[in-house]
Design a protein around this motif. Structure first.
Motif, PDB file in Angstrom:
ATOM      1  N   CYS A   1       0.839  -1.195   0.000  1.00 33.14           N
ATOM      2  CA  CYS A   1       0.000   0.000   0.000  1.00 33.14           C
ATOM      3  C   CYS A   1       0.881   1.254   0.000  1.00 33.14           C
ATOM      4  N   LYS A   2       0.506   2.246  -0.787  1.00 32.01           N
ATOM      5  CA  LYS A   2       1.276   3.481  -0.852  1.00 32.01           C
ATOM      6  C   LYS A   2       1.078   4.330   0.401  1.00 32.01           C
ATOM      7  N   GLU A   3      -0.119   4.252   1.019  1.00 29.38           N
ATOM      8  CA  GLU A   3      -0.396   5.035   2.222  1.00 29.38           C
ATOM      9  C   GLU A   3       0.217   4.382   3.459  1.00 29.38           C
TER      10      GLU A   3
ATOM     11  N   GLU B   1       3.039   1.746   4.114  1.00 29.04           N
ATOM     12  CA  GLU B   1       4.105   1.030   3.426  1.00 29.04           C
ATOM     13  C   GLU B   1       4.325  -0.382   3.951  1.00 29.04           C
TER      14      GLU B   1
ATOM     15  N   THR C   1      -6.855  -2.229  -2.162  1.00 29.53           N
ATOM     16  CA  THR C   1      -6.357  -1.441  -1.036  1.00 29.53           C
ATOM     17  C   THR C   1      -5.943  -2.387   0.085  1.00 29.53           C
TER      18      THR C   1
END
Length: 346
Positions: free
Chosen positions: A120-122, A124, A139
């Motif tokens: 996930c980019k939000e 890590e 997500t």
């Protein structure tokens, strides 16, 4: 699949095992490994055979008359003497083969390591493991609990994956079926095109045959009419030639009478003329001269006798009929059915 030893960097047991299963020649996983006696090192049979062939260029095959050859192990440089079978006389290492099979199965079932799984980019440290149905994006669990997707409807990633994969598979099946239908239509159109060409050629041949028959009929009729004109010409010219011959005979007789009369006219004495030969001639030929001077009673031709207008043929209606020629499927169908009825009656 490439199993080179430098691919894996850390020292896990599986990675250490993989290093032991690498051929020192091709640097790939052993394929049909053979054990070299007495050093016990392993090589791919093909790699060992290439090394042996290079060291023994005159050794051709197991059926060769040469008894054997020397083989130097590429790992320890130990030299062994092989018999006439060459590398094919070495024993297969079945244990190594079984270990390789188990290793490949273990590698195929191992879970992905960190870094190999999408993160996930939000968050890590969180793997993407759920699917937001509302936003239609993958997500992580933290996004569902605390993040941007906390009010959204979510579903297990694997479930959505399998569903979309099934849907995609169905779409592929539909496309393949549609392509099959299109190919069928293309084949039908190609068959129709070929049939059209064949039927067109047949129609052309039939049309040419009918026009050739019509041309032959016209030629035959023309010959018949020409013969009739020729016969009429012969009859009329023959009749006129006969009259010419009669008139020529009449002219010849009249000319002779004129000559005889002129000779009689040359006698100057009256008594002598009447008592002599000239008088006899005058008495005998005088009636004939009088008759000849009247022009005779020979047959004459009528005015316009030489005209051939009676043999004039009007082809306007025929030309109009030829210009009006066209294809009439209805008539052809009627002729076809009439022909069938005649065949049935016969």
């Amino acid at each position: 699949m490439d199993f080179q030893a430098g691919i894996l960097q850390d020292g896990s047991p599986m990675e250490s095992l993989e290093k032991q299963l690498i051929c020192p020649i091709c640097l790939e996983m052993f394929s049909k490994p053979v054990v070299i006696l007495p050093c016990q090192h392993n090589l791919c049979r093909k790699c060992a055979n290439d090394v042996f062939q290079a060291a023994n260029p005159y050794w051709q095959s197991r059926g060769s008359v040469i008894s054997g050859g020397r083989f130097r192990c590429p790992s320890c440089r130990h030299e062994v003497l092989l018999d006439r079978h060459g590398v094919y006389g070495l024993q297969r290492n079945l244990l190594v083969e079984n270990i390789i099979d188990i290793y490949k199965q273990e590698c195929s079932s191992r879970p992905l390591k960190k870094g190999e799984h999408p993160m996930c980019k939000e968050h890590e440290d969180e793997r993407i493991n759920i699917y937001c149905v509302t936003c239609e994006v993958p997500t992580c669990s933290m996004c569902k609990v605390f993040g941007a997707h906390k009010d959204c409807e979510v579903a297990p990633l694997q479930t959505v994956f399998q569903g979309q994969k099934t849907e995609l598979n169905n779409c592929i099946s539909m496309l393949v079926a549609g392509n099959d239908r299109i190919q069928t239509i293309i084949s039908q159109l190609e068959d129709s095109c070929r049939s059209t060409e064949e039927n067109s050629e047949a129609a052309k041949r039939e049309l040419c045959a009918r026009f050739d028959a019509l041309a032959a009929l016209l030629e035959e009729k023309k010959s018949e009419l020409l013969q009739r004109i020729t016969r009429e010409q012969g009859d009329k010219t023959g009749f006129v030639q006969g009259l010419i011959h009669q008139y020529k005979e009449q002219l010849e007789k009249s000319s002779r009478l004129v000559e005889t009369a002129i000779q009689a006219m040359e006698e100057t004495g009256g008594a002598t003329f009447l008592m002599g030969t000239a008088g006899d001639v005058a008495v005998l030929f005088l009636p004939r001269i009088v008759e000849a001077s009247k022009g005779g009673r020979l047959e004459k031709i009528e005015h316009g006798y030489e005209s051939m207008d009676a043999f004039s043929v009007s082809l306007d209606h025929l030309a109009e009929a030829v210009c009006a020629l066209d294809f009439d499927p209805a008539e052809e169908d009627e002729e076809y059915f009439d022909g069938e009825e005649e065949e049935v009656e016969e």
